[in-house]
Design a protein around this motif. Structure first.
Motif, PDB file in Angstrom:
ATOM      1  N   ARG A   1      -3.137  -4.013  -9.201  1.00  0.00           N
ATOM      2  CA  ARG A   1      -2.967  -2.719  -8.584  1.00  0.00           C
ATOM      3  C   ARG A   1      -4.320  -2.455  -8.105  1.00  0.00           C
ATOM      4  N   ILE A   2      -4.774  -1.417  -7.588  1.00  0.00           N
ATOM      5  CA  ILE A   2      -5.920  -0.438  -7.065  1.00  0.00           C
ATOM      6  C   ILE A   2      -5.697   0.466  -6.376  1.00  0.00           C
ATOM      7  N   THR A   3      -6.147   1.726  -7.542  1.00  0.00           N
ATOM      8  CA  THR A   3      -6.060   3.174  -7.300  1.00  0.00           C
ATOM      9  C   THR A   3      -7.225   3.803  -6.540  1.00  0.00           C
ATOM     10  N   SER A   4      -6.962   4.054  -5.513  1.00  0.00           N
ATOM     11  CA  SER A   4      -8.588   4.806  -4.658  1.00  0.00           C
ATOM     12  C   SER A   4      -8.923   6.139  -6.251  1.00  0.00           C
TER      13      SER A   4
ATOM     14  N   PRO B   1      -3.908  10.119  -4.215  1.00  0.00           N
ATOM     15  CA  PRO B   1      -4.306   8.642  -4.224  1.00  0.00           C
ATOM     16  C   PRO B   1      -3.359   7.953  -3.220  1.00  0.00           C
ATOM     17  N   VAL B   2      -4.587   6.429  -2.886  1.00  0.00           N
ATOM     18  CA  VAL B   2      -4.046   5.053  -1.925  1.00  0.00           C
ATOM     19  C   VAL B   2      -4.461   4.371  -3.441  1.00  0.00           C
ATOM     20  N   GLU B   3      -2.689   4.014  -2.991  1.00  0.00           N
ATOM     21  CA  GLU B   3      -3.392   2.798  -3.919  1.00  0.00           C
ATOM     22  C   GLU B   3      -2.832   1.489  -3.364  1.00  0.00           C
TER      23      GLU B   3
ATOM     24  N   VAL C   1       1.379  -1.272   0.082  1.00  0.00           N
ATOM     25  CA  VAL C   1      -0.395  -0.371   0.464  1.00  0.00           C
ATOM     26  C   VAL C   1       0.899   1.553  -0.098  1.00  0.00           C
ATOM     27  N   SER C   2       0.604   1.890  -0.832  1.00  0.00           N
ATOM     28  CA  SER C   2       1.232   3.363  -0.364  1.00  0.00           C
ATOM     29  C   SER C   2       0.134   4.727  -0.400  1.00  0.00           C
TER      30      SER C   2
ATOM     31  N   GLN D   1      -9.265  10.046  -1.797  1.00  0.00           N
ATOM     32  CA  GLN D   1      -7.942   9.966  -1.856  1.00  0.00           C
ATOM     33  C   GLN D   1      -7.325  10.587  -0.334  1.00  0.00           C
TER      34      GLN D   1
ATOM     35  N   ARG E   1       5.332   4.809   0.796  1.00  0.00           N
ATOM     36  CA  ARG E   1       5.043   3.287   1.257  1.00  0.00           C
ATOM     37  C   ARG E   1       4.747   3.181   2.228  1.00  0.00           C
TER      38      ARG E   1
ATOM     39  N   THR F   1      -1.660  -2.884  -4.348  1.00  0.00           N
ATOM     40  CA  THR F   1      -1.434  -4.084  -4.742  1.00  0.00           C
ATOM     41  C   THR F   1      -1.533  -5.303  -4.047  1.00  0.00           C
TER      42      THR F   1
END
Length: 91
Positions: A69-72, A60-62, A26-27, A77, A32, A64
């Motif tokens: 990979r999923i991005t908010s 953005p919160v990403e 998560v980042s 956000q 990270r 994997t």
């Protein structure tokens, strides 16, 4: 939102994250998160991580998960709180 010094738990809720939900990274913006882990006792697609230090808003919160990979989106956000508070100077 959270403090600029980080260190608080960030909980993520997902859906249909595949067969390897324990493998997550998560980042928040470019930083990270630490200690990302699944929370199977809470739900099958629920995770938490420790927020890294940072500044800014609309980040953005990403996540994997395995190879996914999923991005908010804009409504999910992350924003760090304003400048950290400092004690007033001594007189």
């Amino acid at each position: 939102n959270g403090p600029t010094i980080g260190g608080v738990k960030l909980t993520l809720f997902g859906a249909n994250l595949g067969p390897h939900p324990a493998q997550i990274d998560v980042s928040v913006g470019p930083a990270r998160c630490a200690a990302a882990r699944a929370l199977p006792d809470v739900g099958p697609d629920v995770f938490e991580c420790t927020l890294p230090p940072g500044t800014g808003g609309g980040l953005p919160v990403e996540a994997t998960v395995g190879s996914v990979r999923i991005t908010s989106g804009p409504s999910a956000q992350f924003s760090y709180d304003g400048q950290p508070l400092h004690p007033p100077p001594s007189l």
